[in-house]
Design a protein around this motif. Structure first.
Motif, PDB file in Angstrom:
ATOM      1  N   GLY A 198      -8.849  -1.319  -1.017  1.00 41.66           N
ATOM      2  CA  GLY A 198     -10.214  -1.507  -1.695  1.00 41.66           C
ATOM      3  C   GLY A 198     -11.474  -1.238  -0.631  1.00 41.66           C
ATOM      4  O   GLY A 198     -12.444  -0.865  -1.072  1.00 41.66           O
ATOM      5  N   ALA A 199     -10.852  -1.163   0.769  1.00 38.30           N
ATOM      6  CA  ALA A 199     -12.026  -0.908   1.584  1.00 38.30           C
ATOM      7  C   ALA A 199     -12.013   0.729   2.143  1.00 38.30           C
ATOM      8  O   ALA A 199     -12.736   1.140   2.940  1.00 38.30           O
ATOM      9  CB  ALA A 199     -11.871  -1.771   2.997  1.00 38.30           C
ATOM     10  N   GLY A 200     -11.203   1.750   1.498  1.00 38.02           N
ATOM     11  CA  GLY A 200     -11.016   3.010   1.765  1.00 38.02           C
ATOM     12  C   GLY A 200     -10.005   3.194   2.627  1.00 38.02           C
ATOM     13  O   GLY A 200      -9.988   4.573   2.926  1.00 38.02           O
ATOM     14  N   SER A 201      -9.391   2.412   3.477  1.00 36.69           N
ATOM     15  CA  SER A 201      -8.219   2.766   4.215  1.00 36.69           C
ATOM     16  C   SER A 201      -7.311   3.491   3.716  1.00 36.69           C
ATOM     17  O   SER A 201      -6.792   3.100   2.580  1.00 36.69           O
ATOM     18  CB  SER A 201      -8.049   1.784   5.197  1.00 36.69           C
ATOM     19  N   LEU A 202      -6.533   4.373   4.430  1.00 40.29           N
ATOM     20  CA  LEU A 202      -5.553   5.247   3.948  1.00 40.29           C
ATOM     21  C   LEU A 202      -4.172   4.715   4.357  1.00 40.29           C
ATOM     22  O   LEU A 202      -3.994   4.548   5.520  1.00 40.29           O
ATOM     23  CB  LEU A 202      -5.723   6.553   3.884  1.00 40.29           C
ATOM     24  N   TYR A 203      -2.973   4.691   3.572  1.00 47.10           N
ATOM     25  CA  TYR A 203      -1.639   4.426   3.988  1.00 47.10           C
ATOM     26  C   TYR A 203      -0.816   5.593   3.513  1.00 47.10           C
ATOM     27  O   TYR A 203      -0.889   6.059   2.509  1.00 47.10           O
ATOM     28  CB  TYR A 203      -1.311   3.141   3.343  1.00 47.10           C
ATOM     29  N   TYR A 204       0.553   5.598   4.322  1.00 47.58           N
ATOM     30  CA  TYR A 204       1.619   6.831   3.811  1.00 47.58           C
ATOM     31  C   TYR A 204       2.800   5.946   3.659  1.00 47.58           C
ATOM     32  O   TYR A 204       3.201   5.143   4.346  1.00 47.58           O
ATOM     33  CB  TYR A 204       1.683   7.641   5.163  1.00 47.58           C
ATOM     34  N   GLN A 205       3.255   6.423   2.637  1.00 47.31           N
ATOM     35  CA  GLN A 205       4.763   5.647   2.197  1.00 47.31           C
ATOM     36  C   GLN A 205       5.561   6.856   1.700  1.00 47.31           C
ATOM     37  O   GLN A 205       5.107   7.753   1.011  1.00 47.31           O
ATOM     38  CB  GLN A 205       4.542   4.741   1.097  1.00 47.31           C
ATOM     39  N   SER A 206       6.880   7.050   2.349  1.00 43.43           N
ATOM     40  CA  SER A 206       7.634   8.164   2.112  1.00 43.43           C
ATOM     41  C   SER A 206       9.061   7.335   1.803  1.00 43.43           C
ATOM     42  O   SER A 206       9.249   6.312   2.222  1.00 43.43           O
ATOM     43  CB  SER A 206       7.728   9.117   3.183  1.00 43.43           C
ATOM     44  N   LYS A 207       9.903   8.107   1.007  1.00 41.68           N
ATOM     45  CA  LYS A 207      11.056   7.762   0.650  1.00 41.68           C
ATOM     46  C   LYS A 207      12.052   8.966   0.590  1.00 41.68           C
ATOM     47  O   LYS A 207      11.512  10.114   0.063  1.00 41.68           O
ATOM     48  CB  LYS A 207      11.229   7.144  -0.557  1.00 41.68           C
ATOM     49  N   THR A 208      13.230   9.260   1.187  1.00 41.65           N
ATOM     50  CA  THR A 208      14.120  10.105   1.031  1.00 41.65           C
ATOM     51  C   THR A 208      15.250   9.614   0.227  1.00 41.65           C
ATOM     52  O   THR A 208      15.419   8.581  -0.066  1.00 41.65           O
ATOM     53  CB  THR A 208      14.541  10.625   2.509  1.00 41.65           C
ATOM     54  N   GLY A 209      16.292  10.655  -0.114  1.00 40.46           N
ATOM     55  CA  GLY A 209      17.356  10.270  -0.825  1.00 40.46           C
ATOM     56  C   GLY A 209      17.430  10.826  -2.208  1.00 40.46           C
ATOM     57  O   GLY A 209      18.374  10.607  -2.975  1.00 40.46           O
ATOM     58  N   GLY A 210      16.136  11.173  -2.862  1.00 40.02           N
ATOM     59  CA  GLY A 210      16.075  11.507  -4.098  1.00 40.02           C
ATOM     60  C   GLY A 210      15.248  10.848  -4.923  1.00 40.02           C
ATOM     61  O   GLY A 210      14.925   9.482  -4.411  1.00 40.02           O
ATOM     62  N   VAL A 211      14.805  10.931  -6.011  1.00 36.14           N
ATOM     63  CA  VAL A 211      13.717  10.357  -6.848  1.00 36.14           C
ATOM     64  C   VAL A 211      14.301   8.949  -7.418  1.00 36.14           C
ATOM     65  O   VAL A 211      13.872   8.024  -7.513  1.00 36.14           O
ATOM     66  CB  VAL A 211      13.463  11.238  -8.042  1.00 36.14           C
ATOM     67  N   ASP A 212      15.742   9.161  -7.944  1.00 37.81           N
ATOM     68  CA  ASP A 212      16.337   7.819  -8.396  1.00 37.81           C
ATOM     69  C   ASP A 212      16.750   7.002  -7.269  1.00 37.81           C
ATOM     70  O   ASP A 212      17.087   5.678  -7.527  1.00 37.81           O
ATOM     71  CB  ASP A 212      17.589   8.242  -9.145  1.00 37.81           C
ATOM     72  N   GLU A 213      16.695   7.015  -6.016  1.00 44.75           N
ATOM     73  CA  GLU A 213      17.417   6.322  -5.029  1.00 44.75           C
ATOM     74  C   GLU A 213      16.121   4.972  -4.788  1.00 44.75           C
ATOM     75  O   GLU A 213      14.954   5.440  -4.820  1.00 44.75           O
ATOM     76  CB  GLU A 213      17.389   6.878  -3.566  1.00 44.75           C
ATOM     77  N   PRO A 214      16.419   3.911  -4.826  1.00 45.96           N
ATOM     78  CA  PRO A 214      15.554   2.732  -4.561  1.00 45.96           C
ATOM     79  C   PRO A 214      15.020   2.883  -3.010  1.00 45.96           C
ATOM     80  O   PRO A 214      15.633   3.560  -2.072  1.00 45.96           O
ATOM     81  CB  PRO A 214      16.277   1.482  -4.367  1.00 45.96           C
ATOM     82  N   LEU A 215      13.535   2.368  -2.812  1.00 50.11           N
ATOM     83  CA  LEU A 215      12.862   2.471  -1.594  1.00 50.11           C
ATOM     84  C   LEU A 215      13.389   1.304  -0.711  1.00 50.11           C
ATOM     85  O   LEU A 215      12.952   0.096  -1.259  1.00 50.11           O
ATOM     86  CB  LEU A 215      11.264   2.687  -2.190  1.00 50.11           C
TER      87      LEU A 215
ATOM     88  N   GLN B  18      12.469   0.162   3.055  1.00 46.95           N
ATOM     89  CA  GLN B  18      11.846   0.229   4.082  1.00 46.95           C
ATOM     90  C   GLN B  18      12.594   0.142   5.322  1.00 46.95           C
ATOM     91  O   GLN B  18      13.523  -0.789   5.501  1.00 46.95           O
ATOM     92  CB  GLN B  18      10.756  -0.877   4.404  1.00 46.95           C
ATOM     93  N   GLY B  19      12.527   1.053   6.583  1.00 46.54           N
ATOM     94  CA  GLY B  19      13.539   1.160   7.453  1.00 46.54           C
ATOM     95  C   GLY B  19      14.772   1.975   7.300  1.00 46.54           C
ATOM     96  O   GLY B  19      15.339   2.090   8.430  1.00 46.54           O
ATOM     97  N   GLU B  20      15.182   1.976   6.126  1.00 49.87           N
ATOM     98  CA  GLU B  20      16.400   3.013   5.900  1.00 49.87           C
ATOM     99  C   GLU B  20      16.119   4.272   5.276  1.00 49.87           C
ATOM    100  O   GLU B  20      16.282   5.136   5.863  1.00 49.87           O
ATOM    101  CB  GLU B  20      17.194   2.103   4.895  1.00 49.87           C
ATOM    102  N   ASN B  21      15.463   4.304   4.140  1.00 48.11           N
ATOM    103  CA  ASN B  21      15.086   5.668   3.579  1.00 48.11           C
ATOM    104  C   ASN B  21      13.487   5.587   3.550  1.00 48.11           C
ATOM    105  O   ASN B  21      12.858   6.482   2.723  1.00 48.11           O
ATOM    106  CB  ASN B  21      15.710   5.900   2.453  1.00 48.11           C
ATOM    107  N   GLY B  22      12.898   4.747   3.730  1.00 48.30           N
ATOM    108  CA  GLY B  22      11.289   4.483   3.643  1.00 48.30           C
ATOM    109  C   GLY B  22      10.516   4.272   4.992  1.00 48.30           C
ATOM    110  O   GLY B  22      11.057   3.819   5.955  1.00 48.30           O
ATOM    111  N   LEU B  23       9.499   4.879   4.922  1.00 47.25           N
ATOM    112  CA  LEU B  23       8.630   4.953   6.008  1.00 47.25           C
ATOM    113  C   LEU B  23       7.267   4.565   5.619  1.00 47.25           C
ATOM    114  O   LEU B  23       6.552   5.267   4.734  1.00 47.25           O
ATOM    115  CB  LEU B  23       8.611   6.327   6.821  1.00 47.25           C
TER     116      LEU B  23
END
Length: 183
Positions: free
Chosen positions: A110-127, A129-134
Motif C-alpha cells: 500500500g505504500a508503493g514498495s516493490l517485492y520480488y517473488q519467484s518460483k522454479t520447477g514448473g507452473v504446477d509446483e507448489p511455492l 520459500q527457501g526450496e524453490n521460492g525466492l
C-alpha cells in the motif's frame, strides 16, 4: 681517526614515519569509501522513491496511501512478508512465466514498495520459500514494466515482459530465460 670510506653513512630510521603515513592514508581511504557508499545508497533510495511514486514523493497524510489494485500475491509471499515484519498488503502488479517454468511475481504494498517473488520447477509446483521460492524486498523499477531485484549475496534479477536475467555475483555469469506468458 676518520671513518673508513667504505662505510655508508648512518641511516635515519624510517619505520615510524611509514607507520604514521599508513595510518593517515588508511583513515583517508576509509572516510572516502564511507562517503562514496552513502552517496551510492542515497542514489538508490532516490531512484526507488522516484520510480515507485512517479517522480515525486507525496506526503502520505495529504494524499492517503495509494490503493493497490490487481490480484493478491501468492499466500506464501504474504506469509514471508509477515515473517520479515514487512507490510502484508501485497498486490501483484506484474507476473511472468518463463519457458523453463520459472514464475516471477512483482508485488507492491500500500505504500508503493516493490517485492520480488519467484518460483522454479514448473507452473504446477507448489511455492516453498527457501526450496524453490525466492522472496526479495529490494526491488527497483528500471523502466516501463522492467524491475531489478538484488539478493543479499549480490545476485541480481532483471525481469521484464521478454526475459528474466539472473546475474550471478560470484561467477560474473548471466543466465537468460525467455518469457512464455505475461500475466
Amino acid at each position: 681517526m676518520t671513518p673508513s670510506d667504505d662505510l655508508s653513512p648512518r641511516r635515519r630510521p624510517i619505520f615510524f614515519p611509514v607507520v604514521i603515513a599508513t595510518v593517515f592514508l588508511t583513515i583517508i581511504g576509509m572516510t572516502s569509501g564511507f562517503v562514496l557508499g552513502e552517496r551510492h545508497r542515497d542514489r538508490l533510495r532516490a531512484a526507488q522513491v522516484t520510480t515507485t511514486t512517479g517522480g515525486f514523493n507525496p506526503d502520505p497524510e495529504e494524499t492517503g496511501s495509494p490503493e493497490p489494485s490487481g490480484p493478491s500475491c501468492p499466500d506464501e509471499t504474504i506469509q514471508m512478508a509477515t515473517k520479515l515484519n514487512l507490510p502484508s498488503d501485497l498486490y501483484q502488479i506484474f507476473k511472468i512465466v518463463t519457458k523453463n517454468g520459472t514464475t516471477v511475481w512483482i508485488c507492491q504494498d500500500g505504500a508503493g514498495s516493490l517485492y520480488y517473488q519467484s518460483k522454479t520447477g514448473g507452473v504446477d509446483e507448489p511455492l516453498v520459500q527457501g526450496e524453490n521460492g525466492l522472496f526479495l524486498s529490494q526491488v527497483i523499477r528500471e523502466g516501463d514494466r522492467e524491475y531489478l531485484a538484488t539478493a543479499a549475496n549480490g545476485n541480481r534479477f532483471v525481469v521484464n515482459e521478454k526475459q528474466l536475467e539472473v546475474h550471478f555475483a560470484a561467477s560474473g555469469k548471466t543466465q537468460v530465460n525467455a518469457v512464455e506468458t505475461v500475466g
